[in-house]
Structures are given as C-alpha cells and as structure tokens.
Write a protein that holds these residues in place. Structure first.
Motif, PDB file in Angstrom:
ATOM      1  N   UNK A  28      -0.777  19.411  79.043  1.00 15.98           N
ATOM      2  CA  UNK A  28      -1.687  18.264  79.052  1.00 15.98           C
ATOM      3  C   UNK A  28      -1.250  17.202  78.046  1.00 15.98           C
ATOM      4  N   UNK A  29      -0.771  17.646  76.893  1.00 15.11           N
ATOM      5  CA  UNK A  29      -0.252  16.702  75.904  1.00 15.11           C
ATOM      6  C   UNK A  29       0.952  15.939  76.457  1.00 15.11           C
ATOM      7  N   UNK A  30       1.842  16.636  77.145  1.00 14.10           N
ATOM      8  CA  UNK A  30       3.002  15.993  77.769  1.00 14.10           C
ATOM      9  C   UNK A  30       2.561  14.984  78.824  1.00 14.10           C
ATOM     10  N   UNK A  31       1.596  15.338  79.639  1.00 13.41           N
ATOM     11  CA  UNK A  31       1.093  14.428  80.674  1.00 13.41           C
ATOM     12  C   UNK A  31       0.481  13.184  80.031  1.00 13.41           C
ATOM     13  N   UNK A  32      -0.309  13.363  78.980  1.00 19.68           N
ATOM     14  CA  UNK A  32      -0.917  12.225  78.290  1.00 19.68           C
ATOM     15  C   UNK A  32       0.164  11.332  77.684  1.00 19.68           C
ATOM     16  N   UNK A  33       1.202  11.917  77.102  1.00 18.52           N
ATOM     17  CA  UNK A  33       2.292  11.121  76.512  1.00 18.52           C
ATOM     18  C   UNK A  33       3.034  10.334  77.587  1.00 18.52           C
ATOM     19  N   UNK A  34       3.311  10.960  78.722  1.00 23.81           N
ATOM     20  CA  UNK A  34       4.009  10.261  79.814  1.00 23.81           C
ATOM     21  C   UNK A  34       3.166   9.103  80.336  1.00 23.81           C
ATOM     22  N   UNK A  35       1.883   9.327  80.493  1.00 24.46           N
ATOM     23  CA  UNK A  35       0.999   8.254  80.971  1.00 24.46           C
ATOM     24  C   UNK A  35       0.948   7.117  79.954  1.00 24.46           C
ATOM     25  N   UNK A  36       0.847   7.439  78.669  1.00 21.89           N
ATOM     26  CA  UNK A  36       0.791   6.376  77.652  1.00 21.89           C
ATOM     27  C   UNK A  36       2.110   5.612  77.582  1.00 21.89           C
ATOM     28  N   UNK A  37       3.226   6.303  77.760  1.00 20.78           N
ATOM     29  CA  UNK A  37       4.520   5.612  77.771  1.00 20.78           C
ATOM     30  C   UNK A  37       4.598   4.675  78.967  1.00 20.78           C
ATOM     31  N   UNK A  38       4.108   5.131  80.112  1.00 25.56           N
ATOM     32  CA  UNK A  38       4.119   4.268  81.305  1.00 25.56           C
ATOM     33  C   UNK A  38       3.283   3.016  81.096  1.00 25.56           C
ATOM     34  N   UNK A  39       2.187   3.127  80.368  1.00 26.80           N
ATOM     35  CA  UNK A  39       1.352   1.960  80.103  1.00 26.80           C
ATOM     36  C   UNK A  39       1.967   1.050  79.038  1.00 26.80           C
ATOM     37  N   UNK A  40       2.751   1.597  78.126  1.00 24.74           N
ATOM     38  CA  UNK A  40       3.329   0.803  77.044  1.00 24.74           C
ATOM     39  C   UNK A  40       4.669   0.154  77.411  1.00 24.74           C
ATOM     40  N   UNK A  41       5.358   0.671  78.403  1.00 23.27           N
ATOM     41  CA  UNK A  41       6.659   0.122  78.779  1.00 23.27           C
ATOM     42  C   UNK A  41       6.608  -1.350  79.189  1.00 23.27           C
ATOM     43  N   UNK A  42       5.684  -1.771  80.047  1.00 28.10           N
ATOM     44  CA  UNK A  42       5.668  -3.193  80.422  1.00 28.10           C
ATOM     45  C   UNK A  42       5.445  -4.129  79.226  1.00 28.10           C
ATOM     46  N   UNK A  43       4.543  -3.758  78.336  1.00 29.60           N
ATOM     47  CA  UNK A  43       4.311  -4.624  77.186  1.00 29.60           C
ATOM     48  C   UNK A  43       5.510  -4.630  76.249  1.00 29.60           C
ATOM     49  N   UNK A  44       6.184  -3.492  76.123  1.00 27.16           N
ATOM     50  CA  UNK A  44       7.400  -3.441  75.304  1.00 27.16           C
ATOM     51  C   UNK A  44       8.484  -4.325  75.915  1.00 27.16           C
ATOM     52  N   UNK A  45       8.657  -4.235  77.224  1.00 27.54           N
ATOM     53  CA  UNK A  45       9.647  -5.058  77.917  1.00 27.54           C
ATOM     54  C   UNK A  45       9.329  -6.546  77.752  1.00 27.54           C
ATOM     55  N   UNK A  46       8.079  -6.911  77.937  1.00 24.38           N
ATOM     56  CA  UNK A  46       7.684  -8.317  77.797  1.00 24.38           C
ATOM     57  C   UNK A  46       7.880  -8.819  76.371  1.00 24.38           C
ATOM     58  N   UNK A  47       7.593  -8.000  75.382  1.00 25.12           N
ATOM     59  CA  UNK A  47       7.779  -8.440  73.997  1.00 25.12           C
ATOM     60  C   UNK A  47       9.254  -8.633  73.681  1.00 25.12           C
TER      61      UNK A  47
END
Length: 179
Positions: A28-47
């Motif tokens: 579950x921790x791995x799933x939560x980390x993958x989901x959070x990374x997926x949400x943070x990637x677009x903002x990281x790319x845009x920045x």
C-alpha cells in the motif's frame, strides 16, 4: 479458532499473520508513492520548462543590456581585451589605447561598435577596422566626419556601400594609424 491449536502453531500463525500484514502495508505504501509521483510529475515538468524559459529570457535581457548603451569604461575594457589578444607587435600600447579612447569619445548614442580589430597591411601599415551598427545614416556620417577631424589617422576608409540603408546601417571603417 486459535484456541484449538497447540502453542507452537499459534506462534507460527501469528508470525505469518504479521509478515502478511507487513507485506500488505509495504504494498500500500508503494501504491501511494507511485500515485503521488504520478501527480507530481506534471508540475515538476512544468517548473523545469518555466525555469528554462526564464533562463533564456534572462540571458536575452543580459545580452540586450550588454549591447545597449554601455559606458565608455566598458568599451575600453573590451578594447583592451581585444588588443591584448592580438599577436601583433605593437610598439606603444598606451598610444593605441589613447587613440581608441579619442575615437570612442566622438561616438554618439546612435552608434554601436560591435568589433575592433587591428591588422598589418602589405605596406606594413597598421590598420584598425571598426565594425558596428548605426541607428541612422546621418549619425554614421557625423561619426566618420568626427573621426577624420581628430587628425590621428593617416586615412579613414569609409566605403560608400555603408550608406545604402537609411536605418540600422551595418558599417565597417578602416583606419590607417599614423606611424
């Protein structure tokens, strides 16, 4: 149900239960980390993209500032660097620096000098070539007249082809130094 099991089997069942619980927690921790990374990637790319755009704009502003109205001290520093980079033997560098200072003193605000080079022609005369851009043709003509009126050059070679355009005139002036 665990009451019917002997003591040793009870301990094994508890260990297996805890290990399975730990594995589920890690999953579950791995799933939560993958989901959070997926949400943070677009903002990281845009920045990163915005950061590179800002860096490009900053560098273009710096080049515009450098090419703009610079003080005589900065022009003289650039000229000194150019002269020191030359491999020609110059008898009196101070005299050449004073000639360049006098020439830059008559430069008006419409004239932007982009390059100054020193060479020796086949007759062993030192030729100073000045290249740049003038905002208006009249400013360029005044600059050449002012250089001629200084009387520090043997001749001032100013091709007529420099006067083709009315504005944003690219020019090259050849100045033969007095011996």
């Amino acid at each position: 149900m665990t009451k019917f099991l002997p003591g040793q089997l009870k301990d094994e069942v508890k260990k297996e239960y805890l290990s399975r619980l730990f594995i589920v927690f890690l999953f579950l921790l791995l799933v939560v980390m993958i989901i959070s990374i997926c949400f943070l990637l677009p903002s990281s790319f845009l920045s990163k993209v915005r950061g590179s755009v800002v860096d490009q704009q900053l560098s273009s502003i710096k080049t515009v500032t450098i090419k703009g109205d610079s003080s005589f001290a900065e022009d003289i520093k650039k000229i000194n660097e150019t002269i020191s980079a030359l491999s020609l033997s110059i008898d009196n560098k101070d005299q050449l620096n004073s000639l360049l200072k006098k020439m830059l003193a008559v430069k008006n605000g419409d004239i932007r000098i982009s390059a100054i080079s020193l060479s020796i022609d086949p007759n062993r005369m030192k030729v100073l070539s000045v290249r740049g851009i003038s905002a208006a043709r009249d400013s360029l003509i005044m600059f050449v007249k002012d250089i001629k009126s200084l009387g520090i050059f043997n001749s001032v070679d100013f091709p007529v082809s420099n006067l083709i355009k009315n504005s944003n005139v690219d020019f090259t002036i050849g100045l033969i130094l007095n011996k």
